[in-house]
Design a protein around this motif. Structure first.
Motif, PDB file in Angstrom:
ATOM      1  N   MET A 176       0.829  -1.210   0.000  1.00 40.53           N
ATOM      2  CA  MET A 176       0.000   0.000   0.000  1.00 40.53           C
ATOM      3  C   MET A 176       0.865   1.262   0.000  1.00 40.53           C
ATOM      4  N   ALA A 186     -13.718   3.630   1.461  1.00 44.43           N
ATOM      5  CA  ALA A 186     -12.470   3.087   2.017  1.00 44.43           C
ATOM      6  C   ALA A 186     -12.727   2.755   3.480  1.00 44.43           C
ATOM      7  N   LEU A 212     -11.043   1.456   6.836  1.00 47.14           N
ATOM      8  CA  LEU A 212      -9.715   1.305   7.426  1.00 47.14           C
ATOM      9  C   LEU A 212      -9.807   0.494   8.712  1.00 47.14           C
ATOM     10  N   PHE A 251      -8.829  -1.765   4.083  1.00 44.28           N
ATOM     11  CA  PHE A 251      -7.414  -1.453   4.220  1.00 44.28           C
ATOM     12  C   PHE A 251      -6.977  -2.016   5.569  1.00 44.28           C
ATOM     13  N   ALA A 307      -4.390  -0.448   8.928  1.00 45.78           N
ATOM     14  CA  ALA A 307      -4.297   0.932   8.445  1.00 45.78           C
ATOM     15  C   ALA A 307      -4.413   1.887   9.622  1.00 45.78           C
ATOM     16  N   THR A 319       0.750   5.692   3.001  1.00 44.72           N
ATOM     17  CA  THR A 319      -0.370   5.811   2.067  1.00 44.72           C
ATOM     18  C   THR A 319      -1.165   7.083   2.337  1.00 44.72           C
TER      19      THR A 319
END
Length: 385
Positions: free
Chosen positions: A1, A32, A34, A125, A128, A148
């Motif tokens: 990532m 997204a 996380l 993700f 993260a 990222t």
């Protein structure tokens, strides 16, 4: 990532039950999700000690987003009635699904099972960790600690009571500790629970036994920190004996199913649920005492409402417009404030140490409420939302 990722409509920090449910509810939006840590996994066939009492309203929400059917039926237990006892051991109030004209008051489901049902189909993700969030007129930019960079129209904090999103947005909180710890564990019971949830106020401590599939129950015992340490140090048989005695042997002898776990208890309320291009869900916005079993339900209601607001935003340019976020905040203000006040008030009323006269009054009030069907039905309807 490595490097910068694509732009999203919504970036959700926190992939627990509330964050994952919100992500699924957004359907075709660019999301997204996380996850700071891997979801909990119980060993094959083992029960998770942490459970939720999911309201019928939230069960319907989870069904609409395709998660409820993914939970194995043998891992769900309906609650058909609830009995709450005062600290004199005699006063009580009972709620009954049949008499209220509903199929069940709630469903008991394990945290690990619910998370496993929510995760499939979501782009997550993993590991993260959010380092910095910057907001401008057009977007929020999230810089993760692995380098990222993600950009989204709005960032949603579903990252718990120690929310990084809330801190980065500069949203203040009112917070207080209860000086209590919730000790949770599962037990096999000698007598059938008949899908009845039981709860005892104990002059400060609060003990709840929630029905699980089969003749098993989930315990949530909110006790002083020193007492929690003592309970956690007991041998399994000693803990079983202590819980059986505290529950007045309502379910007979108890046998150990899972080792106990403990969670410190506190009250938390964010002064705002939104900020520029930021919204808070669940424990990031509010944490209440578990005596009413409504913490997860409040968070799932947040997810339901915010998803409805964002999906119905035809007249707005993007998902992060402040007018849109304020609509969500206004929609949740009354429900969150009232539940927080009721739960905190009940805890204070039954916390003990305020004299025999008050004890008599609160227990008499419990008995009186049990004889008022209109009041009981009002409480049931609120808890079922």
């Amino acid at each position: 990532m490595a490097g910068a990722g694509p732009e999203f409509d919504v970036a959700i920090v926190g992939a627990g039950v509330v964050g994952a449910a919100f992500a699924r509810a957004l359907r075709d939006a660019r999301v997204a999700l996380l996850a700071q840590a891997a979801p909990p996994r119980a060993a094959a066939g083992e029960l998770d000690a942490r459970v939720y009492a999911i309201s019928p309203g939230n069960a319907a929400f989870l069904a609409r987003i395709g998660a409820w059917k993914a939970i194995p039926a043998e891992r769900l237990a309906p609650v058909h009635a609830m009995r709450v006892f005062g600290d004199d051991g005699l006063a009580r109030i009972e709620f009954d699904a049949y008499r209220s004209g509903v199929a069940e008051l709630a469903w008991i489901v394990e945290d690990a099972e619910l998370q496993a049902a929510l995760r499939p189909g979501l782009a997550v993700f993993s590991a993260a960790e959010c380092g910095r969030i910057e907001v401008d007129a057009e977007r929020a930019t999230l810089s993760l600690r692995d380098g990222t960079t993600l950009r989204a129209s709005v960032v949603v904090g579903a990252d718990g009571g120690r929310s990084v999103v809330r801190e980065q947005a500069g949203i203040a909180v009112r917070e207080q500790g209860y000086g209590q710890v919730a000790v949770v564990a599962n037990f096999a019971c000698e007598r059938p629970h008949r899908n009845v949830a039981l709860q005892w106020f104990q002059g400060g401590p609060v003990l709840a036994l929630l029905p699980l599939p089969g003749e098993r129950v989930s315990m949530v015992w909110s006790v002083a920190e020193a007492e929690a340490a003592r309970l956690l140090a007991l041998a399994p048989e000693g803990l079983c004996d202590a819980v059986a005695a505290a529950s007045r042997h309502a379910l007979g002898a108890l046998g150990p199913v899972t080792a106990p776990r403990a969670f410190p208890l506190r009250r938390l309320r964010a002064q705002r649920m939104v900020a520029p291009r930021t919204a808070l869900l669940g424990d990031a916005a509010h944490v209440i005492h578990p005596l009413a079993g409504q913490g997860a339900n409040l968070g799932l209601q947040d997810a339901r409402v915010l998803a409805e607001v964002l999906l119905g935003r035809e007249s707005f340019r993007d998902a992060g417009e402040m007018r849109l976020l304020r609509r969500y905040e206004r929609s949740r203000a009354e429900a969150v404030a009232s539940m927080d006040a009721v739960v905190h008030g009940l805890h204070g009323l039954f916390s003990g140490g305020r004299g025999e006269r008050l004890a008599q009054l609160r227990n008499a009030g419990l008995n009186l409420a049990d004889r008022l069907p209109v009041l009981k039905n009002l409480l049931i309807r609120q808890a079922m939302a």
